[in-house]
Design an enzyme around this catalytic site. Structure first.
Site, short mmCIF file in Angstrom:
data_model
loop_
_atom_site.label_atom_id
_atom_site.label_comp_id
_atom_site.label_asym_id
_atom_site.label_seq_id
_atom_site.Cartn_x
_atom_site.Cartn_y
_atom_site.Cartn_z
N HIS A 1 3.55 4.94 2.71
CA HIS A 1 4.74 4.61 3.50
C HIS A 1 6.01 5.18 2.87
O HIS A 1 7.11 4.74 3.18
CB HIS A 1 4.88 3.09 3.62
N HIS B 1 -0.32 1.28 9.93
CA HIS B 1 -1.66 1.53 9.38
C HIS B 1 -2.63 1.94 10.49
O HIS B 1 -3.82 1.67 10.40
CB HIS B 1 -2.19 0.27 8.67
N ASP C 1 4.88 46.44 19.46
CA ASP C 1 5.98 45.56 19.07
C ASP C 1 6.64 44.98 20.32
O ASP C 1 7.00 45.73 21.24
CB ASP C 1 7.02 46.33 18.27
N GLY D 1 0.82 -1.20 0.00
CA GLY D 1 0.00 0.00 0.00
C GLY D 1 0.85 1.25 0.00
O GLY D 1 1.97 1.27 0.51
N SER D 2 0.31 2.33 -0.58
CA SER D 2 1.01 3.62 -0.55
C SER D 2 0.81 4.26 0.82
O SER D 2 0.06 3.76 1.66
CB SER D 2 0.48 4.52 -1.66
#
Length: 601
Positions: free
Chosen positions: A55, A222, A586, A52-53
């Site tokens: 990783h 996952h 400031d 699977g993508s």
């Protein structure tokens, strides 16, 4: 849950196309989401991986000369199907054979395994030329829990890629490449740590979260649940000790997968892997602590690798992998061979820098080479008219700055980067410490100003520290000049202060483009100095009321920064309408105001 993309459906294809732009030596089979080496050497064993993508850089980022021949990519956290894998096997067909390497996840094992068997069935003559290696290195999954499915595959898989791929690139046989991949897979152990779960693009909000004080050990890539939760988050040194126990403790029969011997006999490759959302700053600190913890246990580190190898999208966390190197046993590869395969160069964007040498026990510290770097500044001490008043004024200003830190920090959280109050607090605290240790003394005003300049440089840092340090350094120079040119000067006079302040401001202007009104610390500083009289001679008498009027001008200038458009400094990068809406002064200018008021001038 935020992501930068065109749409979730095209993300994987867009990413692979971008990878091919980074590495033009690759070809892209868009329909099957495969990247592979374009000019493959068919006389060498091919390596195919995938999964699977999500990783990245695993798996596609390791495709290139010296590691992988092809990677097959599924959708995010989903295995590619068998037909995609069969296409990859066809693409890399060669004279010697192919080794398929997958992580131990059910989808990957089934789909890559199915493709291998289908390929063998339809190409009987090549059936024995496709080998299959499964990597399971996650020690969070114990023997009882993983009795059937086994351990999950994590970042240790990348070491299998590298070692087997380097051997294949050398021209080794199919059996040799397969055997070394199997041996490496049997010697890697990994444990992951997450601060939070990741989010998959295109999906709803995750159903579980970790609290702000919680960390999870053993979380999968996952979003699978981990081995245990810890709260509060322990110091890194304590956390690392627990992680190493899980990796190497032979008394833990559930997790003693790799045969560490102890007693100083073990040598390892240490791989620290960014799971996607941890900063490089933190990751390098983790390297330091893991190296120290291993050395304390008598484990020799032959190589250190650090970076993103196998991520879980944007998960804030890391994993630590140990590869137990050969100890000279039978049927083991030689130690120099394994190290040389790790060290072999590769032309892949995913593989990280390797020093090709063991890390030193301690960092090499630089040694001053010039005698001038250790020389102490020399000057003639010049006392204040009333040394005790000089010190009490400084103490008062420092305490006022410390008390104002929360207010200045709140201003800077809107008008800057949120650190101005802390920076001034650090400088003021260091000045008080120097007064207590007599490094700052009313008997030596010049030396005290030089010390304050040094504190601004070393303890404050950043833009404010540099400006303060330049200012006080210039002030010290001007006081010394007045001392040298004045006849019979025995103490610092009001006239000397005014002359030094005016000339120090001119010197400061050579290093900053800020000019009043600019919404910076220059505004009140310049207002204060410009309100001082122009003296004809250094012996002129200064009316005591002059100082009070100058401080009032500085306060007015600081207040006016609420209404000014930022032209320089930290606020120049903040959207102008927000500053006007919030009416925030400031922070740097406010700090100067606090100092001048605190001095009691």
């Amino acid at each position: 849950m935020k992501h930068i993309l065109n749409n979730p459906e095209s993300l994987v294809v867009d990413s692979l196309a971008g990878l091919c732009a980074v590495n033009p030596a690759l070809s892209f089979d868009k329909d099957n989401k495969i990247v592979h080496v374009t000019n493959q050497d068919h006389s060498k064993v091919a390596l195919v991986c995938g999964g699977g993508s999500g990783h990245e850089p695993s798996h596609s980022g390791f495709v290139g000369q010296g590691i992988l021949t092809a990677a097959v990519c599924g959708n995010v956290f989903a295995s590619p199907n068998a037909s995609q894998v069969r296409r990859a096997i066809d693409l890399v067909h060669n004279d010697k054979g192919t080794v398929i390497i997958v992580k131990n996840y059910t989808g990957d094992v089934l789909n890559f395994g199915l493709a291998k068997e289908q390929y063998a069935a339809s190409h009987a003559q090549f059936a024995d030329r496709v080998k299959f290696v499964i990597v399971g290195d996650d020690v969070a999954v114990g023997r009882s829990q993983g009795n059937i499915v086994g351990r999950r595959g994590l970042a240790g898989t990348c070491l299998v890629y590298k070692i087997a791929g380097a051997l294949a690139h050398r021209g080794a046989s199919l059996e040799d490449v397969y055997n070394i991949a199997q041996w490496t897979a049997s010697r890697v152990a990994t444990i992951g740590v997450g601060l939070e779960h990741c989010h998959v693009p295109g999906t709803g909000a995750p159903s579980s979260h970790l609290s702000t004080s919680e960390i999870e050990i053993g979380m999968g890539i996952h979003n699978e649940p981990g081995h245990q939760h810890l709260s509060p988050i322990p110091p890194l040194s304590q956390l690392m000790s627990q992680l190493l126990d899980l990796l190497i403790n032979q008394d833990d029969k559930e997790r003693a997968f790799v045969p560490f011997q102890g007693s100083g006999k073990d040598k390892v490759v240490l791989l620290l892997n960014n799971l996607g959302g941890i900063s490089e700053l933190e990751l390098s600190g983790i390297v330091t602590e893991s190296k120290s913890a291993l050395l304390k246990r008598g484990i020799a580190i032959e190589r250190v690798l650090s970076g993103s190898f196998m991520t879980s999208l944007n998960m804030p966390g890391f994993s630590i992998t140990l590869l137990l190197l050969p100890t000279g046993g039978t049927n083991e590869p030689d130690l120099p061979l394994i190290l040389s395969l790790i060290d072999d160069p590769s032309s892949t964007p995913g593989w990280k820098f390797s020093s090709r040498v063991p890390p030193p026990a301690e960092p090499t510290l630089s040694i001053p080479t010039s005698a001038t770097s250790t020389q102490k500044p020399t000057h003639t001490p010049l006392p204040a008219p009333t040394p005790s008043t000089f010190l009490s004024s400084l103490e008062s200003a420092c305490k006022a700055l410390i008390a104002a830190e929360p207010q200045i920090t709140s201003f800077d959280s809107i008008a800057g980067d949120g650190d101005c109050g802390l920076t001034l607090h650090a400088g003021a605290s260091a000045v008080l410490a120097s007064i207590k240790s007599s490094q700052i003394s009313g008997q030596d005003v010049v030396g005290s100003v030089i010390q304050i300049a040094s504190i601004a440089e070393e303890k404050m840092g950043g833009t404010s520290g540099a400006l303060y340090s330049i200012w006080f350094s210039a002030l010290a120079q001007e006081l010394q000049r007045s001392q040298a040119t004045g006849k019979g000067v025995k103490e610092v006079t009001g006239a000397m202060w005014i002359d030094a302040l005016k000339n120090a401001l001119k010197k400061l202007y050579t290093y900053t483009k800020a000019r009043p009104p600019s919404r910076t610390l220059v505004d009140p500083l310049a207002a204060f100095v410009d309100a001082l009289p122009d003296l004809k001679t250094e012996s002129d008498v200064v009316d005591p009321g002059v100082w009070g009027k100058a401080v009032e001008r500085a306060k007015e200038a600081a207040e006016k920064t609420r209404e000014l458009e930022a032209k320089a400094g930290r606020s120049a990068y903040v959207e102008g309408s927000r500053l006007k809406e919030e009416q925030v002064p400031d922070p740097g200018a406010w700090g100067v105001k606090i100092v001048l008021e605190g001095l009691g001038l």
